[in-house]
Design an enzyme around this catalytic site. Structure first.
Site, PDB file in Angstrom:
ATOM      1  N   HIS A 103      71.093  39.422  -1.307  1.00 50.67           N
ATOM      2  CA  HIS A 103      71.650  39.047   0.001  1.00 50.67           C
ATOM      3  C   HIS A 103      71.013  37.755   0.507  1.00 50.67           C
ATOM      4  O   HIS A 103      69.913  37.359   0.104  1.00 50.67           O
ATOM      5  CB  HIS A 103      71.443  40.177   1.011  1.00 50.67           C
ATOM      6  CG  HIS A 103      70.004  40.432   1.354  1.00 50.67           C
ATOM      7  ND1 HIS A 103      69.268  39.600   2.163  1.00 50.67           N
ATOM      8  CD2 HIS A 103      69.172  41.426   0.987  1.00 50.67           C
ATOM      9  CE1 HIS A 103      68.047  40.066   2.300  1.00 50.67           C
ATOM     10  NE2 HIS A 103      67.952  41.170   1.575  1.00 50.67           N
ATOM     11  N   GLU A 107      67.237  48.775  -1.015  1.00 45.91           N
ATOM     12  CA  GLU A 107      65.945  48.210  -1.395  1.00 45.91           C
ATOM     13  C   GLU A 107      64.911  49.291  -1.661  1.00 45.91           C
ATOM     14  O   GLU A 107      65.044  50.442  -1.207  1.00 45.91           O
ATOM     15  CB  GLU A 107      65.468  47.261  -0.275  1.00 45.91           C
ATOM     16  CG  GLU A 107      64.133  46.571  -0.506  1.00 45.91           C
ATOM     17  CD  GLU A 107      64.100  45.687  -1.758  1.00 45.91           C
ATOM     18  OE1 GLU A 107      64.196  46.245  -2.883  1.00 45.91           O
ATOM     19  OE2 GLU A 107      63.935  44.460  -1.606  1.00 45.91           O
TER      20      GLU A 107
END
Length: 204
Positions: free
Chosen positions: A13, A84
């Site tokens: 990202h 994550e």
């Protein structure tokens, strides 16, 4: 058998404020900065230039992943497996702050109290890659996610323990391409990005 042209693209990202300042970000749902949105758009152009085969796109469901996928022009489905590494008690802290109490700490070499163990991250990475690879006879795959988990995916594709993710870079908005040579897993391209070097070590 998987064709030589088959590819898995890893897209980290774009920049967030927490990433810009080095704060570890797992489940905290922070948005992209304006720079991060620009990075995502630029990544979309780079992905388009790859000429992927009818790519299946999957993204972390967190807003920074989903927004990156959207701005990159990927019609991505959310997948919880792409979140994550869970930093537990270290969420929101920088590496220097953590090292005040744990000298030499890194997420790859030391535990995260209350968070995810390296063994769990490795198992998750293996599952993600196995599912992605199962699609490659028919189409390429794009995975939109986060810094440390992307580095875990790189390590596992290369046949290394997740610990060795420390040896790969994954800058905000960067692309890495996984593929094959004579049937062997290969990292075709690593950390393709368009930002200044001082941003490369930002996390999460």
């Amino acid at each position: 058998m998987t064709t030589a042209e088959a590819r898995i693209v890893l897209l980290r990202h774009g920049e967030t404020e927490w990433a810009r300042t080095g704060r570890h970000t797992s489940h905290t749902d922070v948005p992209l900065t304006a720079n991060g949105e620009q990075q995502a758009r630029a990544a979309g152009a780079r992905i388009a230039a790859l000429g992927l085969r009818d790519p299946m796109a999957l993204t972390s469901p967190l807003v920074r992943g989903a927004r990156t996928a959207e701005l990159a022009g990927l019609n991505a489905m959310p997948w919880d497996a792409l979140v994550e590494w869970d930093y537990g008690d270290y969420e929101g802290l920088t590496t220097p702050e953590i090292r005040e109490s744990v000298p030499g700490w890194t997420v790859f070499t030391h535990p995260c109290p209350g968070g995810e163990k390296a063994e769990s991250v490795q198992a998750r990475a293996d599952m993600v890659l196995a599912i992605a690879a199962s699609c490659l006879d028919e189409r390429d795959v794009a995975l939109v996610g986060h810094g440390h988990f992307s580095r875990a995916l790189l390590a596992r594709w290369a046949g290394l323990p997740v610990l060795e993710g420390r040896r790969f870079a994954a800058s905000p908005g960067s692309l890495s391409v996984l593929g094959f040579e004579h049937g062997t897993h290969q990292i075709v391209s690593l950390n393709i990005e368009s930002q200044s070097p001082n941003e490369e070590r930002n996390v999460s």
